[in-house]
Design a protein around this motif. Structure first.
Motif, PDB file in Angstrom:
ATOM      1  N   LEU A 211     -17.288 -24.089 -13.299  1.00  0.00           N
ATOM      2  CA  LEU A 211     -16.304 -24.948 -13.072  1.00  0.00           C
ATOM      3  C   LEU A 211     -16.425 -24.911 -11.471  1.00  0.00           C
ATOM      4  O   LEU A 211     -16.318 -25.900 -10.741  1.00  0.00           O
ATOM      5  CB  LEU A 211     -14.944 -24.349 -13.460  1.00  0.00           C
ATOM      6  N   ILE A 212     -16.430 -23.759 -10.849  1.00  0.00           N
ATOM      7  CA  ILE A 212     -16.645 -23.800  -9.357  1.00  0.00           C
ATOM      8  C   ILE A 212     -17.700 -24.589  -8.853  1.00  0.00           C
ATOM      9  O   ILE A 212     -17.810 -25.090  -7.938  1.00  0.00           O
ATOM     10  CB  ILE A 212     -16.325 -22.355  -9.140  1.00  0.00           C
ATOM     11  N   LEU A 213     -18.688 -24.210  -9.650  1.00  0.00           N
ATOM     12  CA  LEU A 213     -20.044 -24.856  -9.168  1.00  0.00           C
ATOM     13  C   LEU A 213     -20.021 -26.455  -9.377  1.00  0.00           C
ATOM     14  O   LEU A 213     -20.559 -27.138  -8.465  1.00  0.00           O
ATOM     15  CB  LEU A 213     -21.276 -24.273  -9.943  1.00  0.00           C
ATOM     16  N   LEU A 217     -20.384 -29.246  -6.550  1.00  0.00           N
ATOM     17  CA  LEU A 217     -21.322 -30.298  -6.516  1.00  0.00           C
ATOM     18  C   LEU A 217     -20.896 -31.730  -6.260  1.00  0.00           C
ATOM     19  O   LEU A 217     -21.479 -32.758  -6.348  1.00  0.00           O
ATOM     20  CB  LEU A 217     -22.216 -30.266  -7.548  1.00  0.00           C
ATOM     21  N   GLY A 218     -19.333 -31.583  -6.046  1.00  0.00           N
ATOM     22  CA  GLY A 218     -18.847 -33.033  -5.877  1.00  0.00           C
ATOM     23  C   GLY A 218     -18.279 -33.473  -7.315  1.00  0.00           C
ATOM     24  O   GLY A 218     -18.000 -34.794  -7.232  1.00  0.00           O
ATOM     25  N   PRO A 363     -26.591 -32.704  -9.980  1.00  0.00           N
ATOM     26  CA  PRO A 363     -26.265 -31.761 -11.225  1.00  0.00           C
ATOM     27  C   PRO A 363     -27.538 -31.586 -11.993  1.00  0.00           C
ATOM     28  O   PRO A 363     -27.408 -30.476 -12.936  1.00  0.00           O
ATOM     29  CB  PRO A 363     -25.313 -32.725 -12.112  1.00  0.00           C
ATOM     30  N   THR A 364     -28.483 -32.261 -12.243  1.00  0.00           N
ATOM     31  CA  THR A 364     -29.403 -32.108 -13.026  1.00  0.00           C
ATOM     32  C   THR A 364     -30.449 -30.877 -12.775  1.00  0.00           C
ATOM     33  O   THR A 364     -31.575 -30.688 -13.334  1.00  0.00           O
ATOM     34  CB  THR A 364     -30.299 -33.415 -13.038  1.00  0.00           C
ATOM     35  N   PHE A 365     -30.086 -30.172 -11.644  1.00  0.00           N
ATOM     36  CA  PHE A 365     -31.117 -29.227 -11.155  1.00  0.00           C
ATOM     37  C   PHE A 365     -31.242 -28.016 -12.181  1.00  0.00           C
ATOM     38  O   PHE A 365     -32.166 -27.423 -12.138  1.00  0.00           O
ATOM     39  CB  PHE A 365     -30.658 -28.642  -9.800  1.00  0.00           C
TER      40      PHE A 365
END
Length: 382
Positions: A211-213, A217-218, A363-365
């Motif tokens: 959730l924090i990540l 990531l915006g 986010p796809t990383f």
């Protein structure tokens, strides 16, 4: 002379040796690759699941042997071989011994996926020195064996089965798994309570981390409705930054009710970017069913799906993802749902934060970090 990869499960390795260890076989679709092999080349044998190097076989010739060597499948593309090294699994060379010494395992970032090298048999060792190293380590192990425990469950890893589906006028073959029933482990009541509490805490920790990540990531975020009151280090999950109070309203009621129970969602406006199921104590199957239900209800959704679980549950996740009910879908779940081990996820995110990359990553990383159990990745020969 070339070195080639030869994959086995614990079961097929045993069957290979019981049949005389003089014929190695592969799936029909590997016929074209097999034409590249020549007499004198060497197969280096790797046990999937337990991740041990256990044998070296010199290719003698193509084989016309049609014996039923392997119980579950025929593996008709066959070679006559001469064993140079044959090790018991407990005496095999652990993959971790190769870290930093071979091209496909240069550092800890390659752990688990190994640059995709051990996904399919008949891969050529592009760097012959890697083959020489593994061969020499196995020769040393044969002369001076060192016994290391092997997980019996991983050693007994079940093979995949081929089923055929009609696609128009043609048939399409798919590999599926048939998972074993969940093992029942008996604890004292005190032990059960401790185990549940520990797993529940870990589940909440991973949810908090994701959730924090997502927020960093915006993205907007969502936590399963039944977990919103849970806390990690004093922070209530439902009150974290960028937390949404409602699911995007463009879905029908069945979809919305399914989505509400997924452990973590990353959102961008009205779109779901990624969905995560965190599995500690619950059956992996239940989380995958939610993912499958979501894709059945909204087949045109283009989102990243992940199962996040302890490292030791990797084989269970793989077996469940490759069940017929998931593999025979129009879009097989294993192709769109990746596995993220706890250790790899935590290590990756720690690195991202140390380097201050959160704000610049897409986010796809995570797709390059996750492991996907597609047919090709599970097409070991024997």
């Amino acid at each position: 002379m070339n070195y080639w990869l030869d994959l086995f499960t614990g079961t097929t390795w045993r069957e290979f040796k019981e049949a005389g260890a003089n014929v190695s076989g592969f799936r029909p679709k590997q016929e074209n690759q097999a034409k590249q092999m020549k007499a004198g080349d060497i197969f280096l044998c790797y046990l999937t699941g337990v991740m041990r190097w256990v044998g070296a076989l010199e290719i003698v010739s193509r084989s016309t042997d049609t014996r039923k060597i392997w119980k579950e499948q025929d593996f008709p593309v066959r070679f006559n071989v001469k064993p140079l090294v044959l090790l018991e699994p407990e005496h095999g060379i652990p993959m971790e011994q190769l870290e930093g010494r071979v091209q496909f395992y240069k550092n800890s970032k390659d752990r688990g996926k190994f640059k995709g090298f051990v996904r399919q048999s008949l891969k050529l060792f592009q760097n012959p020195e890697d083959g020489v190293l593994i061969f020499s380590l196995m020769q040393e192990a044969e002369k001076t064996p060192v016994s290391r425990p092997v997980d019996p469950k991983k050693l007994a890893r079940k093979p995949l089965y081929k089923v055929e589906q009609k696609k128009g006028a043609s048939k399409q073959a798919t590999l599926v798994s048939v998972p074993e029933p969940e093992e029942i482990v008996h604890f004292s009541m005190h032990g059960v309570q401790e185990s549940i509490e520990r797993a529940t805490t870990r589940h909440t920790e991973i949810q908090h981390l994701l959730l924090i990540l997502g927020a960093e990531l915006g993205l907007d975020v969502w936590v399963a409705r039944n977990d919103r009151s849970k806390k990690w280090r004093g922070a209530t999950l439902g009150s974290l930054p960028k937390m949404q109070e409602q699911i995007p309203n463009q879905f029908n009621e069945a979809t919305t009710r399914t989505i509400e129970l997924i452990d973590v969602l990353w959102l961008s406006g009205n779109s779901i970017v990624a969905a995560f199921e965190v599995e500690c104590t619950t059956s992996v199957y239940s989380g995958l069913l939610r993912m499958s239900d979501l894709m059945a209800l909204q087949p045109n959704l283009d989102i990243d799906l992940y199962v996040v679980a302890p490292d030791e549950r990797r084989n269970k996740v793989e077996q469940e993802l490759l069940r017929p009910t998931f593999s025979l879908r129009e879009k097989p779940l294993a192709r769109i749902c990746g596995f993220l081990p706890f250790s790899v996820l935590c290590e990756k995110l720690e690195g991202v934060r140390k380097l201050g990359l959160s704000g610049s990553l897409k986010p796809t990383f995570l797709k390059t970090t996750a492991e996907f159990f597609t047919d090709d990745e599970n097409s070991e020969n024997e």
